[in-house]
Design an enzyme around this catalytic site. Structure first.
Site, PDB file in Angstrom:
ATOM      1  CG  ASN A 207      -9.214  -4.797  -2.617  1.00 61.55           C
ATOM      2  OD1 ASN A 207      -9.690  -4.158  -3.541  1.00 61.55           O
ATOM      3  ND2 ASN A 207      -8.180  -5.628  -2.783  1.00 61.55           N
ATOM      4  CG  ASP A 303       4.997  -5.737  -3.911  1.00 59.63           C
ATOM      5  OD1 ASP A 303       4.759  -5.318  -5.068  1.00 59.63           O
ATOM      6  OD2 ASP A 303       4.934  -5.002  -2.915  1.00 59.63           O
ATOM      7  CG  PHE A 320      -2.088   3.776  -8.636  1.00 59.99           C
ATOM      8  CD1 PHE A 320      -1.526   3.536  -9.883  1.00 59.99           C
ATOM      9  CD2 PHE A 320      -3.078   4.750  -8.524  1.00 59.99           C
ATOM     10  CE1 PHE A 320      -1.939   4.247 -10.991  1.00 59.99           C
ATOM     11  CE2 PHE A 320      -3.503   5.473  -9.626  1.00 59.99           C
ATOM     12  CZ  PHE A 320      -2.936   5.217 -10.871  1.00 59.99           C
ATOM     13  CE  LYS A 334       2.670   1.906   0.237  1.00 62.74           C
ATOM     14  NZ  LYS A 334       1.241   1.864   0.114  1.00 62.74           N
TER      15      LYS A 334
HETATM   16  O1  C5P Z   1       2.812  -1.683  -0.774  1.00 64.24           O
HETATM   17  P1  C5P Z   1       1.466  -1.352  -1.297  1.00 64.24           P
HETATM   18  O2  C5P Z   1       0.573  -2.550  -1.451  1.00 64.24           O
HETATM   19  O3  C5P Z   1       0.772  -0.247  -0.568  1.00 64.24           O
HETATM   20  O4  C5P Z   1       1.758  -0.757  -2.764  1.00 64.24           O
HETATM   21  C1  C5P Z   1       0.742  -0.428  -3.646  1.00 64.24           C
HETATM   22  C2  C5P Z   1       1.219  -0.629  -5.044  1.00 64.24           C
HETATM   23  O5  C5P Z   1       1.782  -1.919  -5.174  1.00 64.24           O
HETATM   24  C3  C5P Z   1       0.087  -0.606  -6.068  1.00 64.24           C
HETATM   25  O6  C5P Z   1       0.612  -0.086  -7.263  1.00 64.24           O
HETATM   26  C4  C5P Z   1      -0.291  -2.072  -6.218  1.00 64.24           C
HETATM   27  O7  C5P Z   1      -0.866  -2.329  -7.489  1.00 64.24           O
HETATM   28  C5  C5P Z   1       1.045  -2.737  -6.069  1.00 64.24           C
HETATM   29  N1  C5P Z   1       1.002  -4.075  -5.459  1.00 64.24           N
HETATM   30  C6  C5P Z   1       1.344  -5.180  -6.209  1.00 64.24           C
HETATM   31  N2  C5P Z   1       1.354  -6.419  -5.623  1.00 64.24           N
HETATM   32  C7  C5P Z   1       1.031  -6.565  -4.326  1.00 64.24           C
HETATM   33  C8  C5P Z   1       0.678  -5.454  -3.551  1.00 64.24           C
HETATM   34  C9  C5P Z   1       0.674  -4.220  -4.150  1.00 64.24           C
HETATM   35  O8  C5P Z   1       1.628  -5.040  -7.389  1.00 64.24           O
HETATM   36  N3  C5P Z   1       1.026  -7.775  -3.799  1.00 64.24           N
END
Ligand code: C5P
Length: 411
Positions: A207, A303, A320, A334
Site C-alpha cells: 500500500n 490484526d 490509527f 474501531k
Molecule cells: O481495522 P483497520 O485496519 O482499519 O485498523 C487500523 C489500525 O489497525 C491501525 O492502527 C493499524 O496499524 C492496525 N492494524 C494492525 N494489524 C492489521 C490491520 C490493522 O495492527 N492487520
C-alpha cells in the site's frame, strides 16, 4: 525549552534547517537569529518554515523589537547556541562588541551559550582562532566540536561542524531540567510503514504508506525520554538516531516482532498500514502469464493492534484509522471494537495522509476527542505523544506521573 539558534555565515549553515528539526523533535521552541552573512548560505524562508517563527536578524528592526526586544529575547532563551559559528563570530564575542543582534544577545543573556565552530581547518588552527577559543572556554562558553574530516573547501582536517543531532543533544543537556521528559523510563513500541504480502518471488501486495508518521512518532517518543522499538515495514525514511529499528516485510513478521517487543512495553502505537489480506499461498516460482484473467485467493492477516489490545496485561494501546470518508465515525467504531485506549483518525486519499509531510488528525478516546489542525507530521507527532503520555499516566499510573497537565476534552 527555549533555544535561540544563532546562524553565522559559513557553508555549514546549509545544515541549519536539519538542526532546527532535531531541536523541535526534542520539544524545543526555536527562535532563529541570523547574521547578515548567514543569509548568503541559507534562506530565511526555509528557516522560517522549519522553525515556525519569523527569523530575527536586524537589531534595528522596529517591528520585531516592539514585539520582543533583543533584551527580552536574551531573557527568553534557556540556551543560546550558534551553529555554525565562524571564526569571525567567535572573535566578535571575544571582543565584547555588540554590532549585531546575535552578538548583542550573547552579551545580554544569562543562559548558557554554546558555539559549534565550522571553518576551514587552517582557519581553525590559526593562533588567533585558538586564542579566541581559549578565552571563550575560560568565560564558560561551551565549544561543541568541531569535528575532523573532509571539508567543503576540498581539504581535510579539524573544522567540520558537528552533526545536527549531536548539537541538539548537547543543547538539551545544557538546558538542564528544562527539557524534562514525559516518558523517561517508559518503553514504547511503534509499528510503521506498509507491509508486503508476497504473491510469488517477484511480486507482492502493498500500500501507499511511507512510514513518515510512524517514524516521526518514534522520534517524538524518544525525545520525551522513552526507550523506543520501531517495527518497520519497507520504507525509505532514514532510521531515527538512538532508536531500535526492527525491519520486517509481511504482516505476519510484524505480528511476531511486535509480540516479541511488547512484553515489557508501556505504550503501543500501531501506525503501520498493515495488509488486511495476504495471498493464501505464495507461489514458489514466478507466475507465468497464460490466461486472460487470473484470481488470487486472499486470506486475512492477523490484526496486530487488536491482538495487543486484548492481551491480559496490555500496554496503553493506540491505533490509527486511515479513512477516505466518515473518518470520525469509523474511527470511533474501531476504538470500541478493538478495545483501544485511543485512536488517531486521519483522512487519506487524494491530497491527504499517505506519503506526505503533513497530516490532519483527530485523536479520540472513550469520552473525548481532540482535533489537530493540518501541520507537519513532526509537529503532530510531538503533540500526539504528549497527549498519549497524559492519558497513559491518567489511566495506568496516576501515582507516578512526572508532570501531568490537566486532560481537557476539546475539539
Ligand atoms: O481495522 P483497520 O485496519 O482499519 O485498523 C487500523 C489500525 O489497525 C491501525 O492502527 C493499524 O496499524 C492496525 N492494524 C494492525 N494489524 C492489521 C490491520 C490493522 O495492527 N492487520
Amino acid at each position: 525549552m527555549n533555544v535561540v539558534l544563532g546562524i553565522s555565515g559559513g557553508i555549514a549553515a546549509y545544515k541549519a534547517p536539519d538542526l532546527v528539526r532535531r531541536l523541535r523533535e526534542r520539544g524545543a521552541n526555536v527562535q532563529i537569529v541570523m547574521t547578515a552573512s548567514a543569509e548568503e548560505f541559507v534562506t530565511s524562508t526555509a528557516l522560517q518554515a522549519v522553525s515556525g517563527k519569523p527569523i530575527r536578524s536586524n537589531l534595528w528592526d522596529k517591528e520585531a523589537e516592539a514585539a520582543m526586544s533583543h533584551i527580552e529575547l536574551a531573557r527568553w532563551a534557556d540556551v543560546v547556541v550558534i551553529a555554525p559559528a565562524t571564526a569571525e563570530v567567535m572573535a566578535r564575542i571575544v571582543s565584547g562588541g555588540a554590532p549585531d543582534l546575535l552578538t548583542t544577545i550573547c552579551l545580554a543573556t544569562e543562559a548558557p551559550i554554546a558555539l559549534a565552530p565550522a571553518m576551514n581547518h587552517v582557519m581553525w588552527g590559526n593562533a588567533a582562532t585558538q586564542a579566541n577559543r581559549e578565552v571563550l572556554e575560560k568565560r564558560g562558553i561551551h565549544i561543541l566540536g568541531p569535528g575532523i574530516g573532509s571539508q567543503a573547501c576540498g581539504e581535510t582536517g579539524a573544522g567540520r561542524m558537528l552533526e545536527p543531532d549531536a548539537i541538539a543533544a548537547a543543547v538539551f543537556s545544557l538546558g538542564g531540567g528544562k527539557g524534562e521528559s514525559l516518558l523517561d523510563g517508559r518503553k514504547v513500541v511503534i509499528t510503521a510503514g506498509p507491509t508486503r504480502e508476497a504473491i510469488d518471488p517477484v511480486r507482492y501486495i502493498t500500500n501507499r504508506s511511507s512510514g513518515k508518521m510512524g517514524y516521526a512518532l518514534a522520534s517524538a517518543a524518544a525525545a520525551q525520554g522513552a526507550k523506543v522499538v520501531l517495527i518497520s515495514g519497507p520504507v525509505s525514511v532514514p532510521a531515527p538516531p538512538g532508536i531500535e529499528v526492527v525491519d520486517v516485510e509481511s504482516a505476519e513478521q510484524m505480528y511476531e516482532a511486535t509480540h516479541t517487543a511488547i512484553v515489557d512495553a508501556d505504550i503501543f502505537i500501531a501506525a503501520a498500514a498493515v495488509a488486511d489480506y495476504r495471498p493464501a499461498t505464495v507461489v514458489k516460482q514466478k507466475i507465468k502469464k497464460k490466461s486472460d484473467a487470473m484470481s488470487i485467493e486472499l486470506v486475512r492477516c492477523p490484526d496486530i493492534l487488536a491482538s495487543v489490545a486484548e492481551m491480559e496485561s496490555s500496554p496503553f494501546t493506540v491505533g490509527f484509522a486511515a479513512e477516505t470518508e466518515n473518518v470520525i465515525e469509523y474511527a470511533r467504531g474501531k476504538l470500541e471494537n478493538k478495545k483501544l485506549d485511543m485512536i488517531v483518525a486521519n483522512r487519506v486519499g487524494d491530497n491527504f495522509g499517505f506519503d506526505r509531510d503533513d497530516n490532519t488528525a483527530t485523536a479520540l478516546w472513550h469520552d473525548g476527542q481532540k482535533s489537530f489542525p493540518t501541520c507537519s507530521k513532526i509537529d503532530l507527532s510531538r503533540e500526539l505523544i504528549e497527549l498519549v503520555a497524559q492519558h497513559f499516566y491518567a489511566v495506568r499510573s496516576a501515582d507516578t506521573q512526572p508532570r501531568l497537565t490537566a486532560i481537557s476534552n476539546s475539539d
